[in-house]
Design a protein around this motif. Structure first.
Motif, PDB file in Angstrom:
ATOM      1  N   LEU A   1      -2.466   6.654   6.560  1.00  0.00           N
ATOM      2  CA  LEU A   1      -1.492   7.708   6.257  1.00  0.00           C
ATOM      3  C   LEU A   1      -0.897   7.532   4.862  1.00  0.00           C
ATOM      4  N   TYR A   2      -0.584   6.291   4.487  1.00  0.00           N
ATOM      5  CA  TYR A   2      -0.110   6.034   3.123  1.00  0.00           C
ATOM      6  C   TYR A   2      -1.121   6.530   2.090  1.00  0.00           C
ATOM      7  N   TRP A   3      -2.382   6.361   2.420  1.00  0.00           N
ATOM      8  CA  TRP A   3      -3.456   6.673   1.485  1.00  0.00           C
ATOM      9  C   TRP A   3      -3.763   8.166   1.409  1.00  0.00           C
TER      10      TRP A   3
ATOM     11  N   GLY B   1      -1.375   6.054  -2.250  1.00  0.00           N
ATOM     12  CA  GLY B   1      -1.697   7.466  -2.111  1.00  0.00           C
ATOM     13  C   GLY B   1      -1.156   8.334  -3.225  1.00  0.00           C
ATOM     14  N   ILE B   2      -0.250   7.793  -4.068  1.00  0.00           N
ATOM     15  CA  ILE B   2       0.328   8.585  -5.152  1.00  0.00           C
ATOM     16  C   ILE B   2      -0.024   8.023  -6.526  1.00  0.00           C
ATOM     17  N   THR B   3      -0.749   6.908  -6.568  1.00  0.00           N
ATOM     18  CA  THR B   3      -1.117   6.309  -7.866  1.00  0.00           C
ATOM     19  C   THR B   3      -2.616   6.163  -8.060  1.00  0.00           C
ATOM     20  N   SER B   4      -3.439   6.463  -7.050  1.00  0.00           N
ATOM     21  CA  SER B   4      -4.891   6.257  -7.139  1.00  0.00           C
ATOM     22  C   SER B   4      -5.555   7.533  -7.648  1.00  0.00           C
TER      23      SER B   4
ATOM     24  N   LEU C   1      -2.985  -0.769  14.420  1.00  0.00           N
ATOM     25  CA  LEU C   1      -1.843   0.090  14.094  1.00  0.00           C
ATOM     26  C   LEU C   1      -1.448   0.011  12.618  1.00  0.00           C
ATOM     27  N   PRO C   2      -1.344  -1.173  12.017  1.00  0.00           N
ATOM     28  CA  PRO C   2      -1.088  -1.208  10.576  1.00  0.00           C
ATOM     29  C   PRO C   2      -2.190  -0.537   9.758  1.00  0.00           C
ATOM     30  N   ALA C   3      -3.450  -0.607  10.214  1.00  0.00           N
ATOM     31  CA  ALA C   3      -4.540   0.056   9.496  1.00  0.00           C
ATOM     32  C   ALA C   3      -4.379   1.573   9.547  1.00  0.00           C
ATOM     33  N   LEU C   4      -3.894   2.101  10.672  1.00  0.00           N
ATOM     34  CA  LEU C   4      -3.640   3.539  10.761  1.00  0.00           C
ATOM     35  C   LEU C   4      -2.486   3.956   9.839  1.00  0.00           C
TER      36      LEU C   4
ATOM     37  N   GLN D   1       0.780  -1.230   0.000  1.00  0.00           N
ATOM     38  CA  GLN D   1       0.000   0.000   0.000  1.00  0.00           C
ATOM     39  C   GLN D   1       0.818   1.289   0.000  1.00  0.00           C
ATOM     40  N   TRP D   2       2.138   1.218   0.050  1.00  0.00           N
ATOM     41  CA  TRP D   2       2.934   2.441   0.146  1.00  0.00           C
ATOM     42  C   TRP D   2       2.677   3.388  -1.030  1.00  0.00           C
TER      43      TRP D   2
END
Length: 544
Positions: free
Chosen positions: A95-97, A28-31, A88-91, A24-25
């Protein structure tokens, strides 16, 4: 002992962080393309490619995300990640998104704050081209979402009616009401209230006609000779006792597909009855082939039960229900406090006013993208914090930015602080927290008891109807962008793209390149912007 448990927990958490970062990294920059395209991408990635959950569970979560306040795409990604990993991984996934697009909109606000009253004509042409291409890209995603959601004639009708109703009227309360009505309609249909009423009336009518014909030839039939009141139901529903639908409110067996669950009661009669545990003997509507005139369920077959099957997709980590209920109650208390302070105390600083307005917007926005834009105009532009021209510029460019459309609030918050002579970065931070907090809190709290609620057939039917109505509103979003996508120095607030045939060509090009040739959404949108510049190069001298 405790040290070993902690190390195991830390190792498992570390593995989840690595998995979320790996997959998922970049999201946030490709969607690009807005929420409609993003929903389709989520299905492709998490259902088909990564196999984090089944398609039926994805459809349930999509309906849940649409039914809760806040950014629908953000909530959906957060819940999917929470289902597969832990909190925590969902949070981190959130942020990535959300963060890359938020930073981009903040930088855009800094640039817009420095320009004069009028933009150069080429910029208006670029923005119009981006809007037209976005229409074509969203059209592709809307088709794909609709194809997945249409399982019978009811879902088709709900999608059509939701889109039609969203086009003819717009209000803050209207879209949530449409989705709720869609859910209620699906519950009534799936639990066969109308079918049973129709079958009973039909049998009543036929029985009355038969009685009249027989009365002319024979003595009247004594009612005591009739078997029981089950004669009023068709053969498939006959039982010694009156049928009820209480089974829809009881947890279903995980091994029985929802499409074959029919609430029945036990009977001592020797006649065959329906057995909910016998999945082979129950009537099931089979999809028709193309040669038979199209797929889906025949609405004339009152025995069809199109409810989606419950798939055993359990969360990797369970959370107590009381925690989720506490989070939801705590959020609503905070919401009430903020609104009361906003209404009672006069002369509040702009920081609190901006926070309260966006906190309210994040709370009452249901359905995501189609609703957020007019609401933010009401809460920001109407307050006099941002000009209508700057709002329109941001609206055009958010379609070309990756991530959720709720990042538009960061752009508006930064401009608000800039216009007041304060720090733009502080305005962006306040807006980011205010617009996303309501949806994230409600989604996280709901997740603790969602896995229990989804065992009930009535909940599945409700989500099915909400999902169909929400997809109908996706078509509404296409119409809204189309009607305000054409920008120029004369119409800075935007008019219909249909005013110039060139923008129809641009939208069609984006559709063909994406649907026919498989171009990614960012490429199709970029081509649209380039075609806008070409249009200016040809006609610019005439309109300048």
């Amino acid at each position: 002992m405790l040290g070993n448990i902690f190390r195991l927990f830390q190792r498992g958490l570390q593995k989840q962080f690595i998995e979320v970062t790996k997959y998922q990294w970049h999201m946030g920059i490709t969607s690009f393309g807005g929420p409609v395209v993003q929903f389709q991408n989520f299905n492709r990635l998490f259902v088909e490619q990564y196999q984090w959950l089944s398609d039926s569970t994805y459809q349930e979560l999509f309906a849940v995300a649409q039914a809760l306040p806040g950014s629908a795409s953000t909530k959906l990604l957060f819940i999917i990640t929470l289902l597969h990993t832990s909190l925590l991984p969902a949070l981190v996934s959130f942020l990535y998104w959300a963060l890359p697009g938020a930073i981009g909109m903040f930088v855009l606000a800094l640039g817009v704050g420095q320009i004069g009253n009028n933009l150069p004509v080429p910029v208006y042409a670029l923005l119009s081209g981006l809007n037209a291409a976005t229409v074509g890209v969203i059209f592709i995603a809307a088709i794909q979402l609709s194809n997945k959601a249409i399982t019978d004639k009811l879902s088709l009708a709900l999608i059509f009616l939701g889109g039609a109703a969203g086009v003819v009227y717009t209000a803050l309360w209207y879209f949530p009401v449409l989705m709720v009505l869609g859910g209620i309609t699906a519950v009534i249909y799936d639990l066969r209230f109308i079918q049973r009423w129709w079958a009973r009336g039909k049998q009543n009518f036929k029985f009355t006609l038969r009685r009249r014909r027989e009365s002319e030839e024979e003595p009247p039939i004594q009612m005591s000779n009739l078997e029981d009141d089950s004669i009023w139901l068709p053969e498939v529903y006959r039982e010694d006792t009156a049928a009820d639908v209480s089974g829809a409110w009881a947890p279903v067996k995980s091994g029985v597909p929802a499409a074959r669950r029919i609430p029945v009661r036990t009977s001592t009669s020797t006649r065959p009855i329906l057995d909910a545990s016998d999945t082979e003997s129950l009537p099931v509507a089979e999809p028709q082939s193309d040669e038979d005139g199209g797929g889906g369920v025949d609405a004339s077959d009152i025995r069809a039960a199109p409810v989606s099957a419950v798939v055993d997709d359990n969360p990797k980590q369970e959370y107590p229900v009381w925690l989720g209920v506490g989070i939801v109650i705590g959020f609503f208390f905070s919401f009430i406090i903020v609104i009361v302070i906003r209404a009672v105390i006069k002369g509040l600083p702009v920081t609190f006013l901006l926070f309260s307005n966006l906190y309210l917007a994040g709370t009452i926005i249901f359905g995501g993208g189609p609703v957020v834009i007019p609401l933010l105009r009401e809460y920001i532009v109407s307050e006099g914090w941002v000009s209508s021209r700057d709002f329109t510029i941001g609206l055009a460019l958010i379609q070309a930015f990756p991530g959720p459309n709720f990042n538009f609030a960061i752009y508006l918050g930064a401009l608000t602080y800039h216009n007041y002579g304060a720090s733009s970065i502080l305005g962006a931070i306040v807006s980011f927290i205010a617009i996303y907090t309501p949806g994230m809190l409600v989604a996280g709290g709901m997740f603790t008891f969602w896995n229990k609620l989804r065992r009930y057939a009535v909940v599945i039917s409700l989500l099915r109807g909400i999902n169909s109505a929400a997809i109908g509103l996706v078509w509404t979003a296409i119409y809204r962008i189309w009607e305000s996508g054409y920008l120029s120095d004369k119409w800075s607030d935007g008019i219909s793209l249909g005013e110039d045939p060139w923008w129809i060509v641009v939208a069609s090009t984006a559709f063909v390149t994406g649907r026919g040739w498989g171009f990614p959404a960012p490429v199709s949108i970029f081509i649209g912007g380039l075609m806008g510049i070409i249009w200016w190069a040809v006609t610019g001298a005439r309109i300048s």
